[in-house]
Design an enzyme around this catalytic site. Structure first.
Site, PDB file in Angstrom:
ATOM      1  N   LEU A 184      28.580  32.322  12.837  1.00 42.40           N
ATOM      2  CA  LEU A 184      27.612  33.251  12.255  1.00 42.40           C
ATOM      3  C   LEU A 184      26.188  32.736  12.377  1.00 42.40           C
ATOM      4  CD1 LEU A 184      29.413  34.498   9.006  1.00 42.40           C
ATOM      5  CD2 LEU A 184      29.305  35.574  11.248  1.00 42.40           C
ATOM      6  N   ASN A 212      24.797  31.932  14.972  1.00 42.19           N
ATOM      7  CA  ASN A 212      24.231  32.449  16.216  1.00 42.19           C
ATOM      8  C   ASN A 212      23.291  33.626  15.974  1.00 42.19           C
ATOM      9  OD1 ASN A 212      25.707  30.581  17.726  1.00 42.19           O
ATOM     10  ND2 ASN A 212      27.463  31.975  17.933  1.00 42.19           N
ATOM     11  N   ASP A 264      27.729  47.753  12.526  1.00 42.33           N
ATOM     12  CA  ASP A 264      28.494  48.808  11.857  1.00 42.33           C
ATOM     13  C   ASP A 264      27.656  49.596  10.859  1.00 42.33           C
ATOM     14  OD1 ASP A 264      28.159  46.875   9.943  1.00 42.33           O
ATOM     15  OD2 ASP A 264      30.288  46.380   9.761  1.00 42.33           O
ATOM     16  N   GLU A 280      25.579  33.381   6.016  1.00 43.20           N
ATOM     17  CA  GLU A 280      24.380  33.069   6.791  1.00 43.20           C
ATOM     18  C   GLU A 280      23.166  33.820   6.247  1.00 43.20           C
ATOM     19  OE1 GLU A 280      25.567  36.931   8.551  1.00 43.20           O
ATOM     20  OE2 GLU A 280      26.568  35.228   7.638  1.00 43.20           O
ATOM     21  N   ASP A 281      23.377  35.025   5.712  1.00 38.80           N
ATOM     22  CA  ASP A 281      22.264  35.780   5.144  1.00 38.80           C
ATOM     23  C   ASP A 281      21.749  35.139   3.862  1.00 38.80           C
ATOM     24  OD1 ASP A 281      24.635  36.357   3.887  1.00 38.80           O
ATOM     25  OD2 ASP A 281      24.265  38.503   3.704  1.00 38.80           O
TER      26      ASP A 281
END
Length: 741
Positions: free
Chosen positions: A556, A558, A577, A664-665
């Site tokens: 993640l 990346n 999505d 990651e966020d």
């Protein structure tokens, strides 16, 4: 007389007892009243739409002539011109780069105090390092064209609207500006005056005086060029007998631009088809000793596009030209592009540096679009009203019995009455009303039956009515049908979209690319391919370049990898999505440009508690604030954010993200908060709607919501221990435009 019953007055007693009003009849009356009210409103709207705006009214209003704007182009030759956004130009006023077309719009004039509906027909005047731009501006005070002027000191990246250079009692456009014997002249179109006039600058660029009338004809879009020892004037006269509008071209020649002028022997050069490009489309220019003429293709709609012609022979007796490639890429985003539907004017000039600069006008709607949309909308509304009246009439009629005595009262039966015309008419009316009564009774019996056919009939009527209401709302309330970019400090810009995916979600990615590539400010879509066989860029229906960045490992992290190939300051990280409107995306970009030091996103969260708990948006709404933005849909500064995420300080956090394949966020939010000195780090924009398309498949990343939340709560504990707590909440609804409610 004795023994006969007295005659009752019409409308009193038994005559009215037979008239039984029903709820449906009341509905009919209400529908008729509503129709009358709506009809009155409709009349007012139609009449008002053709009234001229009052002096001082705001500009950029819907206009049947279009919504023209101006854009800049650059190149090494006039046949390899690139829009300003591909040149990577920035300005001191812009918070995002590159500067993007259009560089001048009706808003530029309106905000400067000169309300305008559009700007078009641009001509450049180069004075050292300063550019002056003259153009038609349709003022809302008189709804006619005046000549406006703007100035740029940074080669067209930013423009200052200076004011109105020329204002006459008639329509002006096409302000051809040139220099001759140390004087600056302007030759605008003013065919309503039936003269081709030449003006001289007395105090450049805003003060001009009439020098002389060059030709006493209503010439349109006149342009001059000095070529092989003579001055040549190209223009159109649409008053010639049998001439199709936009399909005629004439040539005149002289030894001086001041005249006198002589007609070419082959005039009119063109008198055939408006798609040929007969009408001038800007300044004629010379490149490598060859003369070129831009013309307008007016097929389908006025000013559809610019065509370029190479002049192979030009003498006082002969003229020949052939079409050549213009060298400007056709717009692909349709109404979402500033010039997506038409562009009809080009002025290209060579600079002292040897490079070429050009200005072009463009429009996102065809000619007469606002009128057609209004007519379509009002027709939809009118048909919907008719359907309401029809249903009310049918339902009311079958529930309302009108006896024959209502139509004609009994008359005394005597010999005289039988021979009078009144009596015969009365009998006919009674027979007709009786027949109507029988028909209504039979219709009532059929409609009152609980049959599938009757149910289907009313369902179809309801569906047709709904469709017409939708048509009316769409055409009357949706502007020109485009999803436009927002300006900040008078400028447009562009951003790069970055999304991360893998092989099983390819179908999702194709929908994603097809939709978002049409958004006006999207320059490129970068697909971070984490796993599986990757597609090629040409596998997508896209109007912008799609770059597939294949990663060596599935991580993640990346998502935020430093990418030197990104050509914009702004990046929109968006999960593949998530589907939302281009208008919402453009709102987020506008907010980020106001605060490029923040992350601006569409999914707020509130993190609080000890230990900190990960909560959803509903919880944040309950707390009336948020302190975290999910980066699955967020704008950020590509250079700042990615370097922070891949800094040594974030190394341990990245390892935690990779091992847990989550959060990651959250780490990016902590990086922003840790780099801030107490200032706000995130901002929320409320989308009109957003759909998570992964819920329609079996490849959703986090279908077990509670488990997903538990993992993220663990991440919060880890990141808090490493980087400190997140800041306190920021309230919803703090923006004046209400975009954060």
């Amino acid at each position: 007389m004795a023994g006969r019953r007295p005659m009752r007055p019409v409308g009193v007693g038994g005559g009215m007892r037979g008239l039984r009003a029903s709820p449906a009849a009341s509905f009919l009356l209400a529908a008729a009243a509503a129709a009358a009210l709506v009809g009155g409103a409709y009349f007012w709207l139609v009449v008002a739409s053709f009234r001229l705006p009052e002096t001082g009214a705001r500009g950029c209003l819907p206009d049947g002539e279009g919504s023209w704007a101006l854009g800049m182009y650059y190149g090494n030759t006039p046949f390899h011109l690139r829009p300003i956004e591909l040149e990577g130009r920035s300005s001191a006023n812009g918070s995002a780069w590159p500067v993007a077309n259009p560089v001048l719009t009706c808003a530029s004039a309106t905000h400067a105090g000169y309300p305008s509906n559009f700007v078009a027909d641009p001509f450049l005047y180069v004075q050292g390092d300063t550019l002056f731009l003259f153009f038609e501006t349709k003022t809302t005070a008189t709804m006619q064209g005046d000549i406006g002027v703007a100035r740029s000191s940074d080669q067209g990246a930013t423009w200052e609207f200076l004011g109105i250079a020329l204002d006459e009692a008639w329509h002006l456009s096409y302000p051809y500006v040139f220099k001759y014997e140390n004087e600056i002249y302007m030759m605008p179109e003013g065919n309503k005056k039936k003269e081709l006039r030449l003006y001289r600058a007395t105090k450049f660029p805003l003060e001009w005086t009439l020098e002389k009338v060059l030709i006493n004809k209503p010439l349109v879009d006149a342009a001059l060029v000095q070529y092989e020892g003579s001055w040549w004037l190209f223009a159109s006269d649409f008053t010639r007998h049998g001439t199709e509008k936009n399909a005629e071209l004439e040539i005149w020649y002289s030894s001086s631009p001041l005249g006198p002028w002589t007609e070419h022997k082959q005039n009119p050069i063109y008198k055939a088809d408006k798609s040929v490009g007969a009408r001038n489309g800007g300044r004629l220019f010379i490149f490598e000793g060859v003369l070129y003429r831009p013309g307008q293709d007016c097929s389908g709609t006025y000013g559809r596009k610019v065509k370029l012609f190479k002049v192979e022979k030009l003498t006082k007796e002969e003229y020949k030209e052939v079409p050549v490639n213009l060298g400007i890429e056709e717009p692909k985003k349709g109404r979402n592009a500033w010039n997506g539907m038409r562009y009809h004017h080009l002025d290209v000039q060579q600079l002292d540096s040897g490079g070429w600069i050009a200005v072009m006008d463009g429009d996102r709607v065809p000619s007469g679009d606002s009128t057609r949309r209004s007519i379509s909308g009002y027709m939809g509304l009118f048909l919907a009203i008719l359907l309401v009246i029809f249903v009310g009439f049918v339902k009311g009629a079958v529930n309302c019995y009108v006896p024959p005595s209502f139509w004609a009262s009994p008359a005394r039966r005597n010999e005289l009455s039988r021979i009078l015309p009144v009596h015969r008419l009365n009998q006919k009316v009674r027979r007709f009303s009786t027949s109507c009564g029988r028909y209504v009774s039979s219709t009532k019996a059929r409609l009152n039956e609980k049959t599938w056919s009757n149910t289907l009939f009313f369902c179809v009527i309801a569906l047709v009515g709904t469709v017409n209401v939708c048509i009316a709302v769409h055409f009357l309330c949706s502007g020109n049908g485009s999803e436009q970019a927002y300006t900040h400090q008078g400028q447009h810009s562009q951003f790069t979209m970055v999304t991360m995916t893998y092989e099983a979600r390819l179908w999702n990615l194709k929908l994603f690319v097809e939709h978002y590539s049409r958004c006006e400010s999207v320059r490129e879509i970068v697909v971070v391919w984490n796993k599986g066989n990757h597609p090629t860029s040409d596998a997508f229906d896209s109007t912008v370049p799609v770059r597939i960045r294949v990663e060596e490992i599935n991580s993640l992290n990346n998502r935020f990898r430093v990418d030197p190939l990104i050509k914009t300051r702004a990046v929109l990280e968006l999960d593949d999505d998530i589907m939302m409107t281009c208008s919402d995306v453009e709102k987020g970009f506008k907010v980020w440009r106001e605060h490029p030091e923040r992350m601006v996103g569409f999914y707020p969260r509130m993190i609080d508690g000890d230990p900190p708990q990960y909560r959803n948006e509903r919880y944040a709404r309950g707390k009336k604030g948020y302190n975290l933005i999910l980066t699955g849909a967020a704008f950020m500064d590509s250079a700042f954010a990615f370097k922070r995420y891949w800094s040594e300080e974030a190394r341990e956090g990245r390892e935690y993200v990779h091992n847990n394949f989550n959060c990651e966020d959250l780490l990016m939010n902590f990086m922003y908060a840790n780099a801030s000195s107490g200032d706000r780090t995130v901002e929320y924009v409320h989308p009109a709607w957003a759909i998570d398309t992964s819920k329609f498949s079996s490849v959703a990343i986090s279908r077990d919501t509670q488990k997903h939340y538990d993992v993220r709560t663990s991440c919060l504990a880890k990141f808090t221990s490493l980087y400190g707590p997140l800041p306190q909440k920021w309230e919803f609804g703090r923006r004046e435009d209400g975009w954060d409610k």
